[in-house]
Design a protein around this motif. Sequence first.
Motif, short mmCIF file in Angstrom:
data_model
loop_
_atom_site.label_atom_id
_atom_site.label_comp_id
_atom_site.label_asym_id
_atom_site.label_seq_id
_atom_site.Cartn_x
_atom_site.Cartn_y
_atom_site.Cartn_z
N ILE A 1 37.62 49.90 47.47
CA ILE A 1 38.32 50.64 48.51
C ILE A 1 39.13 49.67 49.37
N SER A 2 40.42 49.93 49.56
CA SER A 2 41.23 49.09 50.45
C SER A 2 40.88 49.43 51.90
N GLN A 3 40.74 48.39 52.74
CA GLN A 3 40.37 48.63 54.13
C GLN A 3 40.93 47.53 55.02
N PHE A 4 42.13 47.78 55.56
CA PHE A 4 42.79 46.78 56.41
C PHE A 4 42.01 46.50 57.69
N THR A 5 41.14 47.42 58.10
CA THR A 5 40.41 47.25 59.36
C THR A 5 39.41 46.10 59.30
N LEU A 6 39.16 45.53 58.11
CA LEU A 6 38.29 44.36 58.03
C LEU A 6 38.89 43.16 58.74
N PHE A 7 40.19 43.22 59.05
CA PHE A 7 40.84 42.13 59.78
C PHE A 7 41.04 42.46 61.25
N ALA A 8 40.25 43.37 61.77
CA ALA A 8 40.35 43.73 63.19
C ALA A 8 40.03 42.51 64.05
N GLN A 9 40.86 42.32 65.06
CA GLN A 9 40.59 41.32 66.09
C GLN A 9 40.20 42.08 67.35
N THR A 10 39.06 41.71 67.90
CA THR A 10 38.52 42.46 69.05
C THR A 10 38.34 41.59 70.28
N LYS A 11 38.96 40.43 70.29
CA LYS A 11 38.77 39.47 71.38
C LYS A 11 39.31 39.99 72.71
N LYS A 12 40.47 40.64 72.69
CA LYS A 12 41.10 41.08 73.93
C LYS A 12 41.03 42.60 74.05
N GLY A 13 40.60 43.08 75.18
CA GLY A 13 40.62 44.51 75.45
C GLY A 13 39.66 45.30 74.57
N ASN A 14 39.89 46.60 74.53
CA ASN A 14 39.01 47.49 73.79
C ASN A 14 39.66 48.12 72.57
N ARG A 15 40.94 47.88 72.38
CA ARG A 15 41.62 48.40 71.20
C ARG A 15 41.78 47.26 70.20
N PRO A 16 41.22 47.42 69.00
CA PRO A 16 41.34 46.34 68.01
C PRO A 16 42.81 46.12 67.61
N SER A 17 43.11 44.87 67.33
CA SER A 17 44.42 44.50 66.80
C SER A 17 44.26 44.22 65.32
N PHE A 18 45.23 44.67 64.53
CA PHE A 18 45.18 44.46 63.09
C PHE A 18 46.32 43.56 62.62
N ILE A 19 46.79 42.70 63.51
CA ILE A 19 47.95 41.85 63.24
C ILE A 19 47.70 40.90 62.05
N ARG A 20 46.45 40.53 61.79
CA ARG A 20 46.16 39.62 60.67
C ARG A 20 46.14 40.32 59.33
N ALA A 21 46.02 41.64 59.32
CA ALA A 21 46.02 42.39 58.06
C ALA A 21 47.42 42.36 57.45
N ALA A 22 47.47 42.16 56.15
CA ALA A 22 48.76 42.15 55.45
C ALA A 22 49.41 43.53 55.51
N LYS A 23 50.72 43.54 55.57
CA LYS A 23 51.48 44.79 55.52
C LYS A 23 51.34 45.40 54.12
N PRO A 24 51.56 46.70 54.00
CA PRO A 24 51.38 47.37 52.71
C PRO A 24 52.15 46.75 51.54
N ASP A 25 53.36 46.22 51.79
CA ASP A 25 54.13 45.64 50.68
C ASP A 25 53.46 44.40 50.08
N LYS A 26 52.61 43.75 50.83
CA LYS A 26 51.81 42.61 50.33
C LYS A 26 50.42 43.08 49.90
N ALA A 27 49.79 43.93 50.73
CA ALA A 27 48.40 44.32 50.50
C ALA A 27 48.21 45.19 49.26
N LYS A 28 49.12 46.13 49.03
CA LYS A 28 48.94 47.05 47.89
C LYS A 28 48.96 46.32 46.55
N PRO A 29 49.92 45.43 46.29
CA PRO A 29 49.88 44.69 45.02
C PRO A 29 48.63 43.81 44.88
#
Length: 152
Positions: free
Chosen positions: A76-104
């Motif tokens: 199962i693909s799951q970009f949320t495994l790259f959640a960054q939770t250091k700042k605030g209460n909303r996770p950031s997913f900036i480290r997760a690859a964009k779909p054009d990289k992640a899907k292949p």
Amino acid sequence: MRAVIQRVNYAGCRVGGDITGEIQQGLLVLLGVEDADSDVDAEWLAAKICNMRIFSDEEGLMNRSLIDVDGGLLLISQFTLFAQTKKGNRPSFIRAAKPDKAKPMYEGMIKHCSAILGKPVEVGVFGADMKINLENDGPVTIIMNTQDKDNF
């Protein structure tokens, strides 16, 4: 790539009420991809997952691999495994690859695992809202990160 590997008695994925993938005994693998990942990482991780000795032998010891038990694999693909939770209460997913990289990369993992296992890999739907149902066996849950191979 980050993977959460769960030994299961059953795992299934539904999208919009339809089953997209389903296994009995085997591994449910949640997979996240980041920009630094390459096909070399996918090959390494696929080999580790398929050959990891985390199934019980006749004496109850974790000494058998997914290959040894002829188990299923639900990937199962799951970009949320790259959640960054250091700042605030909303996770950031900036480290997760964009779909054009992640899907292949996800599709490459499917191919690598299928080739190692000699059978099809069950899957979810990339980018979809998936409902995962599982019965964890043990529980046995292992986390791996290809960018930190020395510690895994």
